[in-house]
Write an enzyme that holds these catalytic residues in place. Structure first.
Site, PDB file in Angstrom:
ATOM      1  N   ASP A 177       0.872  -0.992   0.183  1.00  0.00           N
ATOM      2  CA  ASP A 177       0.018  -0.674   0.017  1.00  0.00           C
ATOM      3  C   ASP A 177       1.013   1.273  -0.017  1.00  0.00           C
ATOM      4  O   ASP A 177       0.273   2.238   0.832  1.00  0.00           O
ATOM      5  CB  ASP A 177      -1.219   0.483   1.296  1.00  0.00           C
ATOM      6  CG  ASP A 177      -1.661  -0.500   1.364  1.00  0.00           C
ATOM      7  OD1 ASP A 177      -3.001  -1.225  -0.065  1.00  0.00           O
ATOM      8  OD2 ASP A 177      -1.794  -1.951   1.752  1.00  0.00           O
ATOM      9  N   ASN A 212       1.468  -5.954  -1.690  1.00  0.00           N
ATOM     10  CA  ASN A 212       0.296  -5.882  -1.487  1.00  0.00           C
ATOM     11  C   ASN A 212      -0.816  -4.453  -2.378  1.00  0.00           C
ATOM     12  O   ASN A 212      -0.098  -3.263  -1.668  1.00  0.00           O
ATOM     13  CB  ASN A 212      -0.059  -5.961  -0.527  1.00  0.00           C
ATOM     14  CG  ASN A 212      -1.687  -5.790   0.143  1.00  0.00           C
ATOM     15  OD1 ASN A 212      -2.838  -7.041  -0.098  1.00  0.00           O
ATOM     16  ND2 ASN A 212      -1.804  -4.988   0.840  1.00  0.00           N
ATOM     17  N   GLU A 213      -1.175  -5.105  -3.123  1.00  0.00           N
ATOM     18  CA  GLU A 213      -2.304  -4.100  -3.940  1.00  0.00           C
ATOM     19  C   GLU A 213      -1.390  -2.634  -4.379  1.00  0.00           C
ATOM     20  O   GLU A 213      -2.099  -1.672  -4.110  1.00  0.00           O
ATOM     21  CB  GLU A 213      -3.278  -3.206  -2.800  1.00  0.00           C
ATOM     22  CG  GLU A 213      -4.091  -4.497  -1.949  1.00  0.00           C
ATOM     23  CD  GLU A 213      -4.947  -3.709  -1.097  1.00  0.00           C
ATOM     24  OE1 GLU A 213      -4.437  -2.458   0.139  1.00  0.00           O
ATOM     25  OE2 GLU A 213      -5.722  -4.396  -0.596  1.00  0.00           O
ATOM     26  N   LEU A 214      -0.527  -3.308  -5.150  1.00  0.00           N
ATOM     27  CA  LEU A 214       0.386  -2.371  -5.887  1.00  0.00           C
ATOM     28  C   LEU A 214      -0.128  -2.135  -6.800  1.00  0.00           C
ATOM     29  O   LEU A 214      -0.408  -0.742  -6.977  1.00  0.00           O
ATOM     30  CB  LEU A 214       1.879  -3.103  -5.850  1.00  0.00           C
ATOM     31  CG  LEU A 214       2.201  -3.431  -4.817  1.00  0.00           C
ATOM     32  CD1 LEU A 214       3.975  -3.918  -5.062  1.00  0.00           C
ATOM     33  CD2 LEU A 214       2.742  -2.216  -3.955  1.00  0.00           C
ATOM     34  N   ASP A 271      -9.646  -8.722  -5.428  1.00  0.00           N
ATOM     35  CA  ASP A 271      -9.770  -7.584  -4.057  1.00  0.00           C
ATOM     36  C   ASP A 271     -10.212  -6.595  -3.715  1.00  0.00           C
ATOM     37  O   ASP A 271     -10.853  -5.795  -4.105  1.00  0.00           O
ATOM     38  CB  ASP A 271      -8.024  -6.903  -3.946  1.00  0.00           C
ATOM     39  CG  ASP A 271      -8.238  -6.281  -2.775  1.00  0.00           C
ATOM     40  OD1 ASP A 271      -8.494  -5.661  -1.474  1.00  0.00           O
ATOM     41  OD2 ASP A 271      -6.160  -5.777  -2.431  1.00  0.00           O
TER      42      ASP A 271
END
Ligand SMILES: *[C@@H]1O[C@H](CO)[C@@H](O)[C@H](O)[C@H]1NC(C)=O
Ligand SMILES: *[C@@H]1O[C@H](CO)[C@@H](O)[C@H](O)[C@H]1NC(C)=O
Ligand SMILES: *[C@@H]1O[C@H](CO)[C@@H](O)[C@H](O)[C@H]1NC(C)=O
Ligand SMILES: *[C@@H]1O[C@H](CO)[C@@H](O)[C@H](O)[C@H]1NC(C)=O
Ligand SMILES: *[C@@H]1O[C@H](CO)[C@@H](O)[C@H](O)[C@H]1NC(C)=O
Ligand SMILES: *[C@@H]1O[C@H](CO)[C@@H](O)[C@H](O)[C@H]1NC(C)=O
Ligand SMILES: *[C@@H]1O[C@H](CO)[C@@H](O)[C@H](O)[C@H]1NC(C)=O
Length: 925
Positions: A438, A475-477, A558
């Protein structure tokens, strides 16, 4: 075998080579902060908070201590050893080795600086030969730890340091985490506290060599793959196995050194392969060689529920030209292939009705399977107290929960080997990630070199574990960070995307591929996959990004939606190949709250509880309860919109009822989503995995967890256990059209036939006469679904929708994958046309007793249907019931056992167990 395991988990070589190794673990340390006038007994491995806690100086997890203890994070701390005993005075060379330092450290020996450290995830080694020789008295080690938040801030303030547009970098509490290589959630996250612990968090050693003392093993990479296998492509399962062993060592490797290997069956100790390795190569500090093992000789390793977890001990010796052993290392490993299949959908797949685009699913030993599991976060803010015993308990719950995969979220810390060992034994695949999350990250040379050393060490350390399933960059890039950068500053976006690719593709991908032929890599946890991998390109993996066609599916999802009024509207749920994150938060039980807050604070919205709810995160160091209140409000409406609202007169009872109510909403939401994702296995999206957010808790707080901090199961974990069974029946109600389908879903690898019984009842439990029970036969293919009823809510023959429950009950039999034993599968589910806050609930007249001969609880409904039947056990022990949050018809009894995970129970313990249902939530006392 016990002894072997013990040695393996401490990371020491099995055969003590002749070096003098002094273990620095233990209590012979002092932790001090002169500025604050604090001095306490310290230990190694440890964190400052733990040592201060053990010395009675602080209470780390209590109340709002997260805020009150910030001074620890802002301070510098020194660990000082007692004089080190057991050193050799004849040593030719001496090394100080830290398996980890958290994070910014200056290491001194005999008051001389031996080196510094700036990455929590690296192993550090310092040559202390000269210092030790010149050290007069008994040598003392001291380690000065700098304040990580202060150092992160000072790095960010350096001239020319990288900046990002507002709103891109995920700020929880402490700022600037992206500049430092430390567990990112140490600076705060939406499920955890921001303690920013510091200290010598891993074991440390002094290693001394006299001439001819052999080698000391620092790290070992064992890579098992099929001949010709490439990380991301299907392996030919008929090819022999290649076993590649590569050892990083300290000491001088003589000319002509080589490697030999012995691979032993775990149970009968017979050898399946032994002898010299071929293709020996050496480069500074590393020796590598390879051998092959016949294709069918080893028994395969399979994940939980898909076969046995066959393991082997692999012993590798480094030998000199006369075959004298210089070092020995033994690792327990297994033979399996695991790939993340991201290849384009083939014509053959299109012909089966699979939508175009790309695959995005895992294959173990060449087989597709449905990945069932959750996301693993750090189980404690302080890793040194995460013990093997605790993790064994947690993985007992994972296995009992019918899970076969966990996503080890970044960031977090790379898990210690003992957790991978547990996962190897239990068959829990660990989708593993590098610790980036994040945020966008700097790409200056110093940062990249630091990351490269970290990635190299961790990939090599963990590669031998058969549970290792995937490496993901962070994560969540691609799903969050890059889109946010684009939104905030479209003009500079190409720069941010190029930086992202430089770090997560050009730097990390080759390191993974050079050290593993067996593990796939994806730069981002969630994205749209790649279009090609080509090592002649500067960015060897070409990401698809938004180059997607409508009606096609490419990868994973996601998804979170906190608008509770539409929580059960499946039309909002993402349709994709895999769901790697989804969820909603809930309160832990009153028992867990009682461990962490004062009695007076046990109220739903008390300041202390608001403070501990970090959804939404404060976004800085001030305690912003406005943001927290929003999250508390979401949990509240989740209850109010669908269930009876608790209104007990006793404050604690009311608090407890509210905690449970939020858990019921959470579990229902996940159930609806998991059913939806699993149904996708038989639909065009060919959906092959759901990993919900999140498995367990880091502390006592409202979070997305299914398992509370001490190991107690929330409603969610019981529900997931039920809905992750191999064959389930589920109702699907389209709220837009009113269509109602009943679907059978199977993730077995063979077709099965069976029946589903459907009966409508009123809440008194009387069958509704006009709708006689129906028994519908079904046949469902391997990893597939079948609709057994397709109707519309308008057409159901019910006069009073508020007094009607459809009970679905499935029976079939078949084989689990790789098993010859035929087993019965049953599953129960229900459907009600209105939510329980509108339903005409009646008191089910629940009765609970304990059967002394079976040692099981007997639950019976006597007067009506019991929905959400909930057994609860008092504080003091941790364990789980065979089943919980189930439905019961009047006259129906269930015998339910309790599996104890921790603590002791006596005969009177059973008297403290209670039972209640949703009816109890609708009445005052
Ligand atoms: C911590 O150490 C650094 C470097 O020596 C120093 O600049 C800083 O002032 C110290 N901080 C505190 C709170 O003592
Ligand atoms: C991916 O899965 C498809 C469908 O099962 C299969 O045809 C293809 O060979 C697989 N590719 C890889 C890389 O395993
Ligand atoms: C070296 O010794 C091992 C047993 O310790 C044996 O398996 C191996 O064949 C020997 N290698 C050579 C080249 O003699
Ligand atoms: C897969 O499909 C994409 C289009 O979505 C195409 O660009 C790419 O070349 C294809 N890859 C292979 C290996 O065929
Ligand atoms: C519900 O039905 C509508 C209209 O046919 C459709 O667009 C939507 O995708 C359906 N939702 C689900 C979850 O199937
Ligand atoms: C707290 O958060 C709210 C909502 O985001 C914001 O409006 C308010 O300004 C914040 N208060 C403080 C003191 O930062
Ligand atoms: C808790 O506080 C939130 C925010 O003020 C509010 O919306 C909610 O109704 C409260 N919940 C309970 C159970 O009192």
């Amino acid at each position: 075998m016990l002894l072997t395991q013990l040695l393996l988990t401490t990371g020491l070589p099995l055969l003590a080579c002749a070096q003098n190794v002094v273990d620095l673990s233990g209590k012979q340390w002092t932790v001090t902060n002169p500025e604050k006038n604090v001095s306490a007994p310290g230990s190694l491995p440890s964190h400052v908070h733990l040592d201060l806690h053990n010395a009675g100086v602080i209470r780390e997890y209590y109340g709002i201590n997260e805020i009150d203890l910030r001074w620890i994070a802002w301070s510098n701390w020194t660990y000082t050893s007692k004089p080190i005993k057991g050193l050799s005075n004849k040593a030719e060379s001496s090394w100080l080795i830290f398996d980890g330092l958290d994070t910014f450290a200056t290491v001194k020996l005999c008051s001389q600086v031996v080196g510094t450290a700036n990455n929590q995830f690296r192993q550090w080694k310092y040559d202390v030969s000269d210092i030790l020789k010149s050290c007069k008295s008994d040598p003392v080690i001291s380690i000065d730890f700098g304040s990580a938040p202060a150092i992160a801030n000072s790095i960010s303030a350096q001239p020319g340091q990288e900046t990002w547009p507002d709103g891109v970098q995920g700020l929880f509490e402490f700022d600037n985490r992206w500049f430092i290589r430390k567990e990112q959630s140490d600076f705060g996250w939406d499920w955890g506290p921001a303690f920013s612990p510091t200290g010598p968090w891993k074991p440390a050693y002094i290693v001394q060599f006299e001439p001819d003392d052999g080698l000391y093993v620092l790290n070992t990479d064992i890579d098992i793959h099929r001949e010709g296998q490439i990380n991301h492509l299907p392996a030919d399962q008929t090819k022999p196995w290649v076993v590649n062993a590569s050892i990083d060592f300290l000491g001088t490797l003589p000319k002509g050194a080589s490697l030999n290997i012995d691979i032993k069956d775990l149970l009968n100790e017979s050898s399946i392969a032994s002898g010299s390795l071929t293709g020996i190569t050496t480069k500074s500090g590393t020796i590598t060689g390879t051998t092959t093992v016949d294709a069918d000789t080893p028994k395969l390793w399979w994940p939980n529920g898909l076969g046995e977890q066959n393991l082997y001990y692999i012993t590798v010796n480094v030998v000199d030209s006369k075959n004298k052993t210089l070092a020995t290392v033994t690792k327990r490993s297994g033979f399996r292939t695991i790939i993340l299949n991201q290849t384009n959908i083939t014509d053959a797949q299109l012909a089966l009705g699979i939508a175009p685009g790309a695959n995005w699913h895992f294959e173990v030993n060449g087989h597709e399977f449905y990945a069932k599991g959750s996301n693993f976060i750090p189980p404690d803010a302080f890793w040194p107290r995460v013990t093997e015993a605790r993790m064994n308990k947690l993985f007992d719950s994972v296995v009992s929960g019918n899970q076969n995969m966990l996503r080890v979220w970044s960031s977090g810390a790379y898990l210690p080997d003992f957790i991978y060992d547990i996962a190897d034994e239990r068959g829990i695949l660990l989708w593993s990630e590098f610790e980036f999350s994040d945020a966008l990250y700097p790409v200056n040379d110093e940062f990249l070199e630091n990351v490269a050393a970290e990635v190299l060490y961790q990939v090599r350390r963990l590669n031998h574990h058969p549970s290792l399933a995937l490496w993901a960059g962070g994560n969540e890039l691609e799903s969050l960070e890059l889109p946010e950068a684009y939104e905030a500053d479209p003009e500079s976006y190409p720069k941010y995307q190029a930086e992202y690719e430089k770090l997560f593709i050009s730097l990390i991908l080759p390191i993974v591929y050079e050290n593993s032929r067996s593990i796939s890599y994806t730069p981002t946890s969630t994205g749209n996959g790649y279009t090609k991998i080509d090592f002649s390109l500067p960015v060897p993996m070409v990401e698809r990004y938004d180059d997607i066609a409508p009606g096609s599916y490419y990868a994973d999802s996601d998804y979170y939606l906190y608008t509770t009024s539409v929580a059960f509207d499946m039309s909002n749920y993402p349709v994709n190949r895999f769901a790697n994150e989804f969820g909603f938060h809930s309160m832990p039980s009153v028992y867990t709250w009682q461990q962490a807050v004062d009695e007076k604070d046990l109220q739903f919205n008390s300041t202390v509880i608001l403070h501990r709810n970090h959804h939404y995160p404060p976004g800085g160091l001030s305690m912003n309860l406005t943001k927290s209140a929003e999250g508390m409000g979401q949990m509240t409406t989740g209850v109010e919109q669908y269930y009876p609202v608790p209104f007990k007169t006793d404050t604690i009872a009311n608090f407890s009822a509210w905690c449970l109510a939020t858990q019921r909403f959470q579990a229902d939401l996940y159930k609806t989503e998991i059913q939806f994702y699993r149904r996708g296995s038989g639909r065009p999206e060919r959906q092959l995995g759901s990993l919900y957010w999140q498995l367990e808790d880091i502390w006592q707080a409202p979070t997305w967890a299914g398992i509370e901090y001490d190991g107690r199961w929330k409603v969610l974990h019981y529900m997931a256990r039920d809905i992750y069974q191999p064959v389930i029946v589920a109702p699907f109600w389209n709220l837009t059209t009113g269509s109602l389908n009943v679907t059978v879903i199977s993730d077995l690898w063979e077709s099965v036939s069976g029946t589903v019984n459907l009966t409508w009842y009123n809440y008194k439990g009387e069958p509704l006469s006009k709708t006689a029970a129906t028994s519908i036969p079904f046949h469902v293919g391997p990893l597939n679904t079948t609709d057994i009823i397709t109707t519309n809510i308008k057409n159901i023959p019910i006069s009073d929708t508020k007094d009607a429950v459809l009970i679905l009950s499935l029976e079939t039999s078949g084989h689990l994958p790789n098993s010859e034993t035929k087993v019965q599968f049953t599953h129960e589910n229900y459907f009600a046309p209105v939510y329980t806050n509108e339903a005409k609930l009646v008191d089910p007249g629940l009765k609970l007793s304990f059967n002394n001969s079976t040692q099981k609880f007997v639950v019976e409904a006597t007067k009506g249907i019991s929905l959400y039947t909930w057994l609860d056990y008092p504080a003091g022990v941790v364990g789980f019931f065979d089943e919980n949050s189930f439905s019961l018809l009047p006259g129906q009894t269930k015998e339910i056992g309790f599996t104890l995970l921790e603590g002791k129970i006596n005969s009177s313990w059973a008297e403290g167990v209670t039972v209640q249902s949703i009816w109890d939530q609708s009445v005052s006392d």
